[in-house]
Design a protein around this motif. Sequence first.
Motif, short mmCIF file in Angstrom:
data_model
loop_
_atom_site.label_atom_id
_atom_site.label_comp_id
_atom_site.label_asym_id
_atom_site.label_seq_id
_atom_site.Cartn_x
_atom_site.Cartn_y
_atom_site.Cartn_z
N HIS A 7 0.83 -1.21 0.00
CA HIS A 7 0.00 0.00 0.00
C HIS A 7 0.87 1.27 0.00
O HIS A 7 0.61 2.21 -0.74
N TRP A 14 1.46 6.42 -6.94
CA TRP A 14 0.25 7.09 -7.43
C TRP A 14 0.29 8.59 -7.12
O TRP A 14 0.22 9.44 -8.01
N ILE A 15 0.42 8.91 -5.83
CA ILE A 15 0.31 10.32 -5.44
C ILE A 15 1.56 11.09 -5.90
O ILE A 15 1.47 12.26 -6.25
N GLY A 63 -5.11 -1.40 0.00
CA GLY A 63 -5.83 -0.71 1.08
C GLY A 63 -7.00 -1.57 1.57
O GLY A 63 -7.21 -1.73 2.76
N LEU A 67 -7.74 -3.46 5.25
CA LEU A 67 -9.03 -3.43 5.95
C LEU A 67 -9.50 -4.85 6.25
O LEU A 67 -9.96 -5.15 7.35
N LEU A 94 -11.56 6.24 -2.89
CA LEU A 94 -12.42 5.63 -3.91
C LEU A 94 -12.86 6.66 -4.95
O LEU A 94 -12.93 6.36 -6.14
C1 HEM Z 1 -9.47 3.48 -1.63
C2 HEM Z 1 -8.21 3.64 -1.38
C3 HEM Z 1 -7.59 3.32 -0.04
C4 HEM Z 1 -7.94 2.38 0.90
C5 HEM Z 1 -9.08 1.40 0.87
C6 HEM Z 1 -6.99 2.51 1.99
C7 HEM Z 1 -6.99 1.77 3.15
C8 HEM Z 1 -6.08 1.90 4.18
C9 HEM Z 1 -6.13 1.21 5.44
C10 HEM Z 1 -7.24 0.25 5.87
C11 HEM Z 1 -5.08 1.60 6.19
C12 HEM Z 1 -4.74 1.15 7.61
C13 HEM Z 1 -5.21 2.16 8.61
C14 HEM Z 1 -4.89 1.77 10.02
O1 HEM Z 1 -3.73 1.92 10.40
O2 HEM Z 1 -5.79 1.33 10.72
C15 HEM Z 1 -4.32 2.51 5.39
C16 HEM Z 1 -3.14 3.11 5.80
C17 HEM Z 1 -2.40 3.93 5.02
N1 HEM Z 1 -2.72 4.40 3.77
FE1 HEM Z 1 -4.38 3.94 2.72
N2 HEM Z 1 -6.07 3.46 1.65
C18 HEM Z 1 -6.40 3.99 0.42
C19 HEM Z 1 -5.75 4.97 -0.27
C20 HEM Z 1 -4.50 5.49 0.09
C21 HEM Z 1 -3.76 6.42 -0.70
C22 HEM Z 1 -4.17 7.02 -2.04
C23 HEM Z 1 -2.62 6.68 -0.03
C24 HEM Z 1 -1.58 7.61 -0.51
C25 HEM Z 1 -0.33 7.48 -0.38
C26 HEM Z 1 -2.64 5.91 1.20
C27 HEM Z 1 -1.65 5.89 2.16
C28 HEM Z 1 -1.70 5.21 3.36
C29 HEM Z 1 -0.68 5.27 4.37
C30 HEM Z 1 0.61 6.05 4.30
C31 HEM Z 1 -1.13 4.48 5.43
C32 HEM Z 1 -0.37 4.19 6.70
C33 HEM Z 1 -0.95 4.88 7.88
C34 HEM Z 1 -0.20 4.53 9.14
O3 HEM Z 1 -0.18 3.39 9.54
O4 HEM Z 1 0.36 5.45 9.72
N3 HEM Z 1 -3.81 5.19 1.23
N4 HEM Z 1 -4.94 2.68 4.16
#
Ligand code: HEM
Length: 228
Positions: A7, A14-15, A63, A67, A94
Amino acid sequence: MLSRWGHYLAGVAWIGLLYYFNFVQTPAFVEFEAGPRTEAFRKLVPRALWWFRWAALFTVVTGLLILGFQEQFDGDYMKSPSGIGISTGVLFGLIMFSNVWLVIWPNQKIVIANAEATAAGREALPNAASAARKAACASRTNTLFSIPLLFFMGFAAHLAPLYETGEGGKRMTYWLVVIVLTALIEVIALMAPSVGKPQSWHIDRHRNTIIAGVVYWAILILLFESLF
Ligand code: HEM
């Protein structure tokens, strides 16, 4: 952990490309001569867009996998501050993904086909300028959304646990405000943008888009703060 790693890698690709398009390529192309610009649309843009759209897909898939593997993902997770925070980020993700695959890519294909046609000495495509404009409005809107999106991605694990789960009414208020504001921003991007005329302050210049993204982030966090 593997889903998270994938992810981060896909999200960066992407970004990173989204910011390249908005902050670097678009302003630079305005200053290009017609010949080199056509060349760039034939050889550079298709490669950048290939990585861009598949990275977007990979980000969403990984992502959703995070989940799916979420240990605390029981019936109440989505009602918790972490669940609300990540759902806010996912909502942006989304919409942005749909903008990439349903607006930016189809319209950029027209722009690339136009470059191919003019390079081969054929007539320019009549809808190329409006296609470029539609793609640009969606791309700027994605840049705006990316600012609160990234905050809420990190917020879920690192700040949300400090908040308390609010009752149903407060959660309803939160979602109502988020959905109405986000839909409004998206609808402005999709409303037939006219070539050569301003569309809306927040997407007319990339500098404004960054300001609008930070303002939108501030509205959302103040809303969160006041409700939970
Ligand atoms: C529909 C699109 C996306 C879904 C379904 C999704 C889902 C998730 C989920 C479930 C987590 C875990 C959150 C937690 O720690 O409980 C997460 C973390 C993260 N996502 Fe996404 N995400 C999406 C898009 C993006 C995008 C576009 C980025 C851009 C870079 C991104 C960057 C991150 C980062 C950096 C984390 C880590 C957060 C942390 O643990 O500090 N995500 N994402």
